[in-house]
Write an enzyme that holds these catalytic residues in place. Structure first.
Site, PDB file in Angstrom:
ATOM      1  N   ASP A   1       0.752  -1.177   0.062  1.00 40.47           N
ATOM      2  CA  ASP A   1       0.078  -0.227   0.273  1.00 40.47           C
ATOM      3  C   ASP A   1       0.928   1.048   0.286  1.00 40.47           C
ATOM      4  O   ASP A   1       2.042   1.015   0.246  1.00 40.47           O
ATOM      5  CB  ASP A   1      -0.785  -0.055   1.599  1.00 40.47           C
ATOM      6  CG  ASP A   1      -2.782   0.612   1.231  1.00 40.47           C
ATOM      7  OD1 ASP A   1      -2.306   2.001   0.682  1.00 40.47           O
ATOM      8  OD2 ASP A   1      -3.197  -0.139   1.272  1.00 40.47           O
TER       9      ASP A   1
ATOM     10  N   GLU B   1      -9.917   3.654  -5.499  1.00 33.44           N
ATOM     11  CA  GLU B   1     -10.175   5.029  -5.287  1.00 33.44           C
ATOM     12  C   GLU B   1      -8.813   5.972  -5.674  1.00 33.44           C
ATOM     13  O   GLU B   1      -8.215   6.287  -5.255  1.00 33.44           O
ATOM     14  CB  GLU B   1      -9.577   5.124  -4.211  1.00 33.44           C
ATOM     15  CG  GLU B   1     -10.512   4.037  -2.677  1.00 33.44           C
ATOM     16  CD  GLU B   1     -10.388   4.244  -1.654  1.00 33.44           C
ATOM     17  OE1 GLU B   1     -11.246   4.291  -0.474  1.00 33.44           O
ATOM     18  OE2 GLU B   1      -8.747   3.773  -0.786  1.00 33.44           O
TER      19      GLU B   1
ATOM     20  N   HIS C   1      -2.957   4.153  -3.997  1.00 35.61           N
ATOM     21  CA  HIS C   1      -2.367   3.225  -3.208  1.00 35.61           C
ATOM     22  C   HIS C   1      -0.878   2.703  -3.634  1.00 35.61           C
ATOM     23  O   HIS C   1      -0.773   2.155  -3.149  1.00 35.61           O
ATOM     24  CB  HIS C   1      -3.738   2.136  -2.358  1.00 35.61           C
ATOM     25  CG  HIS C   1      -4.659   2.526  -2.032  1.00 35.61           C
ATOM     26  ND1 HIS C   1      -5.326   3.315  -0.699  1.00 35.61           N
ATOM     27  CD2 HIS C   1      -5.853   3.279  -2.780  1.00 35.61           C
ATOM     28  CE1 HIS C   1      -6.245   3.290  -0.422  1.00 35.61           C
ATOM     29  NE2 HIS C   1      -6.693   3.445  -1.618  1.00 35.61           N
TER      30      HIS C   1
END
Length: 246
Positions: free
Chosen positions: A84, A209, A138
């Protein structure tokens, strides 16, 4: 094979060991059913649990304890969210810079031997592992080394502040699909993933995202889109996102 293993697990849970009160290292007796009718079949083929070791590093011994608990509950898939923006703890053979630049520390890493150990331990307990390497969002720490190798910016907005302007959650970082070198690095990374567990045909590419403000602030990405006759609309960034995933 795994069905037989899970059946034995069920039988073992029908036996209770009673400790000797005078000697806690000794079992004085066992209690077990003398008769029973068991219906034990899974409703779902995929019975999974996700473990995130990128935001919070978890030692291999603790991961194996988690696998023991999964086996006792007859869960059969560990979704391992292993990278991440926070950290890149995985030591890769072809992309060694990722862990060097992205791990919390030299102790908070998983070596290839660690991965093989966990994969084999999981398989012995009837569990397969799906690795997740989050991208294109991420992806920050662990991707800063491109300029040091003459590859340009592999990621942008890395750890940029104020974070709310550049990502959904801190720390920020997104891969740079306008840089062709990124895809050469990803090719090497995916080859390393495939070799971690040759019997596992699936891995997870992340894909959630993406924050368009980050890409919109990148001169390289805006120039790339303009060169393709695209603009800076949400639809253009969405298409770029889709092209990356495909």
């Amino acid at each position: 094979m795994f069905g037989a293993r899970h059946a034995i697990e069920t039988l073992s849970q029908l036996i209770v060991a009673i400790l000797n009160e005078e000697n806690e290292d000794d079992y004085s007796s066992l209690y077990m059913l003398t008769q029973g009718f068991i219906i034990d079949a899974p409703i779902y083929a995929h019975r999974g649990l996700m473990l995130d070791t990128a935001r919070n590093f978890i030692p291999v011994t603790a991961i194996k304890r988690q696998l023991n608990g999964m086996a006792a509950s007859k869960l059969n898939v560990l979704h391992w969210h292993i990278t991440d923006t926070h950290s890149f703890p995985l030591v890769l053979k072809r992309v060694t810079e990722a862990a060097l630049f992205g791990a919390y520390s030299s102790d908070a890493v998983y070596s290839p031997q660690d991965i093989k150990s966990v994969v084999n331990y999981a398989r012995q307990n009837g569990i397969r592992i799906i690795f997740e390497f989050d991208a294109p969002a991420h992806a920050g720490n662990g991707w800063q080394w491109g300029p040091h190798k003459g590859l340009g910016d592999l990621a942008i907005c890395v750890n940029q502040l104020p974070w709310r302007n550049y990502c959904i959650e801190p720390p920020c970082g997104q891969l740079n699909p306008a840089n062709p070198n990124l895809f050469l690095v990803l090719e090497q990374l995916y080859m390393d993933i495939a070799e971690m567990d040759p019997q596992q045909p699936v891995f997870h590419m992340g894909g959630d995202e993406v924050f368009y403000n980050c890409w919109n602030e990148s001169e390289a990405i805006v120039t790339y889109l303009n060169g393709r006759g695209k603009g800076r609309t949400e639809a253009d960034f969405l298409l770029l996102w889709c092209e990356f995933q495909v």
